[in-house]
Design a protein around this motif. Structure first.
Motif: not given
Length: 623
Positions: A406-407, A411, A431-432, A434
């Motif tokens: 994850v970022s 995300e 992917r959409s 968090t």
């Protein structure tokens, strides 16, 4: 007649004096004009030299900052200065006192780094910045550019050009002593004066030796000669001026050519140029080294496509009409290629990345210049990276546990199939989201604290538990550990973790807790029943003791009753306690003491019970 001759002689002497004065004046004017012309030309040449050296040094410094940071222990600055020093070791200089200097400012002092006339630069002492000496270098280090007549670091009056090198904060000075500049002109003036005096002396001698007709003829010839001499002088001055300009232009051209050659040979990139026929016209040292050629004479004038670009890596012939380099030559536009090979003189090939651009003069293409790099190591590194990435993805997909990256904002960047199956979302849906959206809100504060105090501080977290929300809305317990990835500067890049679904473990733990609770109830019941049975035994012993008249028997019965009661008390403490594995020995001693006192009431009033015991917990076996 004699008076006439005397008058003629006087007139002649007067004429000689006038001519002498005129000759001296003209000679002085000529010498002065030549001196000022040479002086201005020297100023311009020095300034151009200082400026071109500064620009060249800045260009090399920018290149070394980008490509040669680790080439030398001192980094890019050391690489740049080493190239400058090596280049100037090959230059003999100009004149006897002409000097090229490089300096910088250290603690308020001007420190010289390079002088092509001084092998040991330490012999030039530092000069205070506020001193009257070394004014040209002081101006250069103050960021100024120009020319000046001032004292140098030795106190000599010099003509100097100075220039500041912004990117390295250095000063460049090109100088020559004024005395050296003036010396040839002073010498020429003295020589001209001597020659004029000699000529005029001969003229006077001839006047007295020959007759008036001859003198008249001489005077006539002198007039012609004066006229011719003026014309010749004008022609001479014009020729001399053009000669000086031509020499200066040739010297500057040679200097620029040498500087360009030094610059080309100082780059790590290979460079060569072609004419319209595809033949090599120029090549630098890096190109010779990469293609395994010792001297440029081996390839100058030869077809470069046939030498280094004739075959593909697969062994197929590479035709000239397919060559991007030659296409750029004929299409008048550049090209960039990074997937081809060049061939060395020994028959081996290497991967290259090259750029080809046409050389245009007066709107006509006259050739092409090619710059290329040996990217064999880069290609191998890319292949290794692809293989490592493939292995990583295979390993990731083979994990039974979930993997997710994850970022820093949460995300979801990457994940494996086990993670997707765990949550029952498809790839686009995950992917959409968090990771915060997948986590119940009751865990957010705890997880934010873990990110702040563990992941960002240590680079990883302890193993911790939380819950995930599946697509169907159900929550599942998970166990995870998170790691932090950083970029080359140490800044947080993203987080990744391994997630295990511990639903089965949690169910097993609950079954185990329920089983333990059930066993605990049964064990307490056993201890309770054992205590009751021992109470019955104690009561039976009491009844048996009452039926006996023997004091000895009664004493033994009472002792047995006390023993049974002490064991019964242990079982009572156990079934009343929350901990079935340990006995509170302090509490047990107090209770046992009270029972003993009650069993001996006839003497209890004479005994004071004082028990000193800390909180002592004994295992059941020891108790």
């Amino acid at each position: 007649m004699e008076k006439l001759e005397s008058a003629g002689r006087k007139n002649f002497l007067f004429l000689v004096a006038v001519m002498t004065g005129v000759a001296i004046a003209v000679g002085a004017a000529v010498v002065t004009l030549l001196y000022h012309s040479a002086f201005e030309e020297a100023k311009g040449r020095f300034f151009l030299t200082a400026a071109s050296q500064a620009r060249l040094l800045e260009a090399v410094a920018r290149f070394d900052r980008q490509y040669s940071r680790k080439a030398l222990p001192g980094g890019a600055w050391s690489a740049t200065f080493t190239q400058l020093k090596d280049a100037h070791e090959q230059i003999k200089g100009f004149g006897k006192t002409g000097e090229f200097l490089v300096g910088h400012l250290v603690d308020g002092n001007i420190v010289y780094l390079l002088s092509h006339r001084t092998q040991d630069i330490s012999t030039i002492p530092p000069v205070p910045m506020d001193s009257n000496l070394a004014m040209p270098m002081r101006f250069a280090l103050q960021g100024k550019n120009g020319t000046i007549i001032a004292d140098d670091y030795q106190g000599h009056k010099v003509l100097a050009a100075y220039h500041h090198v912004d990117i390295l904060d250095l000063g460049i000075v090109v100088k020559i002593d004024l005395a050296e500049m003036r010396a040839p002109f002073i010498k020429a003036a003295l020589l001209a004066a001597i020659v004029a005096a000699f000529v005029f002396g001969i003229g006077i001698f001839l006047f007295f030796k020959f007759s008036r007709p001859i003198l008249t003829e001489i005077e006539q010839q002198n007039r012609k000669l004066l006229t011719n001499e003026s014309t010749i002088k004008n022609i001479y001055l014009s020729l001399q001026e053009h000669t000086l300009e031509l020499e200066a232009a040739n010297a500057l051209l040679r200097q620029k050519d040498e500087e360009m050659r030094l610059l080309l040979n100082s780059t790590s990139e290979a460079i060569y140029s072609l004419d319209l026929m595809g033949n090599c016209t120029m090549v630098n040292a890096a190109c010779l080294r990469m293609i395994g050629v010792n001297d440029e004479s081996e390839i100058i004038g030869k077809n470069m496509h046939g030498l280094i670009h004739h075959t593909t890596a697969a062994g197929e012939r590479y035709r000239e009409n397919q060559c991007p380099v030659l296409k750029a030559l004929h299409a008048d536009k550049g090209c960039h290629v990074d997937d081809e090979f060049f061939w060395r003189a020994d028959g081996t090939c290497f991967a290259v990345e090259y750029w080809s651009f046409p050389i245009i003069k007066e709107k006509k293409t006259i050739g092409v210049v090619v710059t290329f790099l040996d990217i064999s190591e880069r290609k191998q590194a890319e292949a290794d990276l692809r293989a490592a990435e493939k292995n990583f993805r295979q390993l990731r997909e083979s994990l039974s546990d979930g993997y997710v990256s994850v970022s820093m904002k949460g995300e979801i960047i990457d994940f494996n199939a086990a993670y997707m199956n765990m949550l029952d979302y498809n790839e686009d849906e995950i992917r959409s989201l968090t990771y915060q959206q997948l986590t119940p809100s009751k865990w957010h504060a705890m997880e934010s604290e873990i990110v702040e105090k563990q992941i960002l501080a240590w680079g990883y977290s302890d193993i911790y538990e939380k819950e995930y929300i599946r697509k169907d809305g159900a929550t599942i317990p998970i166990e995870l550990r998170v790691f932090l990835a950083r970029d080359d500067q140490g800044n947080p890049l993203h987080m990744w973790g391994i997630i295990s679904d511990i639903s089965a473990r949690k169910k097993a733990e609950k079954r185990l807790r329920d089983s333990l609770a059930e066993k605990e109830v049964l064990l307490k019941e056993i201890h309770h029943r054992v205590k009751n049975n021992m109470q019955i035994i104690s009561s039976l012993l009491y009844l048996q003791g009452k039926n006996s008249d023997s004091a000895e028997v009664q004493a033994l019965v009472i002792d047995s009753m006390n023993r049974v009661r002490s064991m019964a008390m242990i079982h009572e403490k156990l079934y009343r306690s929350e901990d079935l594995a340990h006995i509170d020995f302090s509490d047990y001693i107090h209770s046992l003491g009270q029972q003993i006192m009650q069993a001996h009431l006839q003497v209890a009033h004479r005994v004071t019970l004082d028990i000193q015991a800390d909180n002592i917990f004994l295992p059941l076996d020891s108790a």
